[in-house]
Scaffold this active site. Structure first.
Site, short mmCIF file in Angstrom:
data_model
loop_
_atom_site.label_atom_id
_atom_site.label_comp_id
_atom_site.label_asym_id
_atom_site.label_seq_id
_atom_site.Cartn_x
_atom_site.Cartn_y
_atom_site.Cartn_z
N ARG A 23 0.81 -1.33 -0.03
CA ARG A 23 -0.10 -0.07 -0.05
C ARG A 23 0.79 1.28 0.12
O ARG A 23 0.48 2.18 -0.64
CB ARG A 23 -0.91 0.08 1.03
CG ARG A 23 -2.01 -1.07 1.16
CD ARG A 23 -2.99 -0.87 2.49
NE ARG A 23 -2.26 -1.23 3.45
CZ ARG A 23 -2.37 -0.82 4.79
NH1 ARG A 23 -3.29 -0.07 4.80
NH2 ARG A 23 -1.77 -1.10 5.85
N ASN A 41 -6.51 -2.33 2.41
CA ASN A 41 -6.42 -4.06 2.75
C ASN A 41 -8.01 -4.52 2.70
O ASN A 41 -8.50 -3.95 3.60
CB ASN A 41 -5.59 -4.20 4.15
CG ASN A 41 -4.37 -4.36 3.81
OD1 ASN A 41 -3.75 -4.23 2.72
ND2 ASN A 41 -3.19 -4.20 4.97
#
Length: 100
Positions: A23, A41
């Site tokens: 990320r 997520n």
């Protein structure tokens, strides 16, 4: 539908993409491209990437996310096994790029 048209890309990235800095890497690439959005997520192990900005720049981010693409960027953490993308109208709800 030119490369400058503002669009929203939602991409779901499969593979070993959680807990490996993925990320953070997506956020850095999106900011380099001048895109707004987020990388989140999901409970099933995927990462959902939402990006808004010019179509050409969103397309470039999608190419970077795609594990099979020669345009994939060296140094991308984890292992991407697949990407599904969806194009839609921009919502303009995000400023900057967030990791969630």
């Amino acid at each position: 539908m030119g490369d400058d048209e503002i669009v929203r890309l939602t991409a779901w990235v499969r593979g070993r993409v959680q807990g490996v800095g993925f990320r953070w890497w997506v956020r850095a690439r999106a900011l380099e491209l001048g895109l707004d959005g987020s990388a989140t997520n999901l409970r099933d192990g995927r990462v959902e990437v939402v990006a808004e900005g010019p179509r050409g720049r969103c397309r470039r981010l999608l190419e970077m996310l795609d594990g099979d693409s020669p345009a994939g960027v060296p140094g991308r953490p984890g292992k991407v096994t697949g990407v599904t993308g969806r194009w839609s109208e921009p919502r303009g709800e995000a400023a900057g790029f967030l990791e969630r």
